[in-house]
Write a protein that holds these residues in place. Structure first.
Motif, PDB file in Angstrom:
ATOM      1  N   VAL A 232      13.493  -8.862  -8.299  1.00  0.00           N
ATOM      2  CA  VAL A 232      12.377  -8.618  -7.376  1.00  0.00           C
ATOM      3  C   VAL A 232      11.534  -9.889  -7.317  1.00  0.00           C
ATOM      4  O   VAL A 232      10.856 -10.244  -8.271  1.00  0.00           O
ATOM      5  N   GLU A 233      11.622 -10.593  -6.184  1.00  0.00           N
ATOM      6  CA  GLU A 233      10.901 -11.858  -6.037  1.00  0.00           C
ATOM      7  C   GLU A 233       9.489 -11.637  -5.512  1.00  0.00           C
ATOM      8  O   GLU A 233       8.620 -12.485  -5.676  1.00  0.00           O
ATOM      9  N   ASN A 234       9.293 -10.522  -4.814  1.00  0.00           N
ATOM     10  CA  ASN A 234       7.955 -10.223  -4.275  1.00  0.00           C
ATOM     11  C   ASN A 234       7.663  -8.743  -4.538  1.00  0.00           C
ATOM     12  O   ASN A 234       8.246  -7.868  -3.897  1.00  0.00           O
ATOM     13  N   ALA A 235       6.780  -8.487  -5.484  1.00  0.00           N
ATOM     14  CA  ALA A 235       6.436  -7.104  -5.842  1.00  0.00           C
ATOM     15  C   ALA A 235       5.187  -6.643  -5.100  1.00  0.00           C
ATOM     16  O   ALA A 235       4.602  -5.612  -5.437  1.00  0.00           O
TER      17      ALA A 235
ATOM     18  N   THR B 259      13.737 -21.993   8.997  1.00  0.00           N
ATOM     19  CA  THR B 259      13.478 -20.562   8.769  1.00  0.00           C
ATOM     20  C   THR B 259      13.410 -20.264   7.278  1.00  0.00           C
ATOM     21  O   THR B 259      12.527 -19.532   6.814  1.00  0.00           O
ATOM     22  N   VAL B 260      14.342 -20.846   6.521  1.00  0.00           N
ATOM     23  CA  VAL B 260      14.371 -20.586   5.076  1.00  0.00           C
ATOM     24  C   VAL B 260      13.084 -21.102   4.426  1.00  0.00           C
ATOM     25  O   VAL B 260      12.492 -20.422   3.574  1.00  0.00           O
ATOM     26  N   ALA B 261      12.627 -22.272   4.865  1.00  0.00           N
ATOM     27  CA  ALA B 261      11.392 -22.831   4.304  1.00  0.00           C
ATOM     28  C   ALA B 261      10.217 -21.897   4.578  1.00  0.00           C
ATOM     29  O   ALA B 261       9.370 -21.671   3.709  1.00  0.00           O
ATOM     30  N   SER B 262      10.187 -21.318   5.794  1.00  0.00           N
ATOM     31  CA  SER B 262       9.063 -20.427   6.097  1.00  0.00           C
ATOM     32  C   SER B 262       9.191 -19.106   5.344  1.00  0.00           C
ATOM     33  O   SER B 262       8.182 -18.518   4.941  1.00  0.00           O
ATOM     34  N   LEU B 263      10.430 -18.646   5.120  1.00  0.00           N
ATOM     35  CA  LEU B 263      10.622 -17.429   4.299  1.00  0.00           C
ATOM     36  C   LEU B 263      10.051 -17.651   2.903  1.00  0.00           C
ATOM     37  O   LEU B 263       9.370 -16.794   2.341  1.00  0.00           O
TER      38      LEU B 263
ATOM     39  N   ALA C 228       7.812 -19.991   1.978  1.00  0.00           N
ATOM     40  CA  ALA C 228       6.369 -20.250   2.009  1.00  0.00           C
ATOM     41  C   ALA C 228       5.567 -18.951   2.133  1.00  0.00           C
ATOM     42  O   ALA C 228       4.480 -18.823   1.578  1.00  0.00           O
ATOM     43  N   ASN C 229       6.137 -17.966   2.848  1.00  0.00           N
ATOM     44  CA  ASN C 229       5.425 -16.694   3.059  1.00  0.00           C
ATOM     45  C   ASN C 229       5.839 -15.603   2.077  1.00  0.00           C
ATOM     46  O   ASN C 229       5.506 -14.431   2.292  1.00  0.00           O
ATOM     47  N   ALA C 230       6.604 -15.965   1.055  1.00  0.00           N
ATOM     48  CA  ALA C 230       7.090 -14.985   0.062  1.00  0.00           C
ATOM     49  C   ALA C 230       7.841 -13.839   0.729  1.00  0.00           C
ATOM     50  O   ALA C 230       7.712 -12.682   0.335  1.00  0.00           O
ATOM     51  N   GLN C 231       8.644 -14.169   1.754  1.00  0.00           N
ATOM     52  CA  GLN C 231       9.395 -13.131   2.466  1.00  0.00           C
ATOM     53  C   GLN C 231      10.741 -12.826   1.818  1.00  0.00           C
ATOM     54  O   GLN C 231      11.419 -11.888   2.219  1.00  0.00           O
ATOM     55  N   ILE C 232      11.144 -13.644   0.854  1.00  0.00           N
ATOM     56  CA  ILE C 232      12.378 -13.329   0.126  1.00  0.00           C
ATOM     57  C   ILE C 232      11.999 -12.298  -0.935  1.00  0.00           C
ATOM     58  O   ILE C 232      11.255 -12.600  -1.862  1.00  0.00           O
TER      59      ILE C 232
ATOM     60  N   CYS D 215      11.709  -9.660   3.978  1.00  0.00           N
ATOM     61  CA  CYS D 215      10.791  -8.887   4.825  1.00  0.00           C
ATOM     62  C   CYS D 215      10.265  -9.797   5.930  1.00  0.00           C
ATOM     63  O   CYS D 215      10.450 -11.015   5.890  1.00  0.00           O
ATOM     64  N   ASN D 216       9.613  -9.195   6.915  1.00  0.00           N
ATOM     65  CA  ASN D 216       8.986  -9.993   7.973  1.00  0.00           C
ATOM     66  C   ASN D 216       7.673 -10.585   7.458  1.00  0.00           C
ATOM     67  O   ASN D 216       7.247 -10.284   6.334  1.00  0.00           O
ATOM     68  N   ALA D 217       7.039 -11.414   8.261  1.00  0.00           N
ATOM     69  CA  ALA D 217       5.834 -12.110   7.793  1.00  0.00           C
ATOM     70  C   ALA D 217       4.717 -11.124   7.455  1.00  0.00           C
ATOM     71  O   ALA D 217       3.958 -11.332   6.509  1.00  0.00           O
ATOM     72  N   ALA D 218       4.628 -10.012   8.205  1.00  0.00           N
ATOM     73  CA  ALA D 218       3.569  -9.028   7.946  1.00  0.00           C
ATOM     74  C   ALA D 218       3.891  -8.154   6.730  1.00  0.00           C
ATOM     75  O   ALA D 218       3.016  -7.486   6.193  1.00  0.00           O
TER      76      ALA D 218
END
Lengths: 267, 79
Positions: free
Chosen positions: A119-122, A153-157, A159-163, A191-194
Motif C-alpha cells: 500500500v503506497e498511499n493509505a 504521466t508516470v512522473a505526475s502519478l 508527484a500526486n501519490a496516485q500510485i 487512483c485519479n488526481a482527486a
C-alpha cells in the motif's frame, strides 16, 4: 450504503463483488446493467472483473462505450467513489477516467495466482483502513495487466501519490522478481488526481473472508464502506469544514484513523 | 470506398508476442528475421465518395476506438 455493481456482457466477478459487499460487509447492493443511463442513488460504483465484450479489439475498449459509462463518468467527476477491479481497471483506462494503458503480460501467460502488493498511499477512500506500506496478499487473474504510461504521466502519478498499490515481495520489497506481468514501476493500482477513482488489477473480492484463509481484500472493500459511513455521519452532523468545488474535505477522526479525500459533496 | 487500417504497437513499447514469434522463426532457421512486431489489420467499407472526407472519418475512428494512441500507432489506405 448502497453499492452499485455494473454488469457488462462478459463480466464474471460481479456476483463475487455483490456477495462480499452484501453478505460479508452487510451493505445493500444494486446490480446495474450496462445499458442503464443513470447511477443516481448509489453511494459507490464497482466495475467488476471479467472479459467484457470478450476483450475484443482491446481489453475494455468496447465496454467503455456502454451507455452506463457516461453516467459513471459524470458520477466520478462529481466525486463519487468508483472502484475498477481487473477488467474494471482496464475499462477505466480505456474510458480515460484513469491515465495510461494496459499491455499484454510480458510472459504472454494468463496469470492466476496470489501476489503481494504494498500500500503506497493509505490516504485514499479505498485504503483508509490500511497502514502506509502495509503488504496485502491478493490474487490476480489476467492476461493484460502490464501497466504502461508515458514518462510525463508516470512522473505526475508519483508527484500526486496516485500510485496506490505496487507488486512487492512478501516482506514489502518492490523488486523486479515480485512483478508478475512487467507492469511499469510494479504498478498494481492507481487512483485519479482527486482520489475518488481507483483501478487495481488484483481481486480483493476473491479474498475477503477468513474461511478462504485470506481476508486481506476485505480491508480495501471495508475501507470504502467505512469511509462512506463516516462521510455520511460528517454530513449529517454538518462537520464538513471546507468544500472546494466537488471536493469535500472532511476533518479526520483520530478514533478510527480513517482519512477521506475527494469525497462527494452530497451522498 | 474501402479503408484498410493497420494498428501496431508504438516503437519502444515491448511486444512480447513479436519476441516469441521472432524466437520461433529463429528456431525454424530464419536467422535473418529480426524486430518482429505484431499488429492488427482491419478493413471496412465506407459509404463516402469524397476521399478527403473519408480520410477525416477514418482518422476519427482510429483515434476514438480502433487504436489506443497511448500505446499504438495507426495508418490506413483508402481504395
Amino acid at each position: 450504503m448502497n453499492i452499485g455493481v455494473v454488469v457488462f456482457p462478459g463480466s464474471n466477478c460481479d456476483h463475487d463483488c455483490r456477495y462480499v459487499f452484501r453478505d460479508v460487509l452487510g451493505q445493500d447492493v444494486t446490480m446495474v446493467w450496462h445499458k442503464e443511463r443513470s447511477v443516481s442513488g448509489l453511494d459507490a460504483i464497482v466495475l467488476p472483473g471479467g472479459f467484457s465484450y470478450g476483450d475484443y479489439l482491446r481489453t475494455g475498449a468496447i465496454a467503455r462505450f456502454s451507455p452506463v459509462m457516461e453516467a459513471v463518468r459524470e458520477y466520478a467527476e462529481e466525486g463519487g467513489l468508483v472502484l475498477g477491479i481487473c477488467n474494471g481497471f482496464q475499462i477505466l483506462l480505456e474510458a480515460g477516467l484513469l491515465p495510461g494503458a494496459m499491455l499484454r503480460n510480458d510472459s504472454l501467460h494468463f496469470i492466476c495466482r496470489d501476489v503481494y502488493v504494498k500500500v503506497e498511499n493509505a490516504a485514499t477512500p479505498f485504503t483508509g483502513a490500511c497502514e502506509s506500506g502495509q503488504v496485502l496478499q491478493i490474487p490476480i487473474a489476467h492476461a493484460d495487466g502490464h501497466y504502461y504510461a508515458d514518462p510525463v504521466t508516470v512522473a505526475s502519478l508519483k508527484a500526486n501519490a496516485q500510485i496506490v498499490f505496487r507488486y512487492c515481495m512478501p516482506d514489502g520489497r518492490v523488486t523486479k522478481e515480485a512483478n508478475p506481468n512487467g507492469s511499469l514501476d510494479n504498478i498494481a493500482g492507481i487512483c485519479n488526481a482527486a482520489g475518488n477513482v481507483l483501478g487495481m488489477m488484483p481481486h480483493p473480492e476473491r479474498c475477503a473472508e477468513s474461511i478462504l484463509s485470506n481476508d486481506d481484500g476485505r480491508i480495501i472493500l471495508a475501507s470504502m464502506v467505512e469511509g462512506l459511513k463516516k462521510r455520511r455521519r460528517a454530513e449529517e452532523w454538518g462537520e464538513i469544514s471546507e468544500v472546494q468545488g466537488n471536493k469535500a474535505v472532511i476533518p479526520s477522526r483520530a478514533e478510527d484513523g480513517l482519512k477521506i479525500r475527494g469525497g462527494r459533496g452530497k451522498v | 470506398m474501402k479503408a484498410k487500417i493497420h494498428v501496431t504497437l508504438k516503437q519502444g513499447i515491448l511486444d512480447p508476442q513479436g519476441k516469441a514469434i521472432e524466437h520461433a522463426l529463429e528456431t525454424l532457421g530464419f536467422k535473418n528475421a529480426a524486430n518482429v512486431r505484431v499488429g492488427k489489420y482491419l478493413e471496412l467499407d465506407l459509404d463516402e465518395q469524397d476521399r478527403a472526407k473519408a480520410e477525416v472519418e477514418v482518422k476519427s475512428m482510429c483515434e476514438k476506438l480502433l487504436a489506443n494512441t497511448i500505446i499504438e500507432d495507426y495508418r490506413f489506405e483508402l481504395t
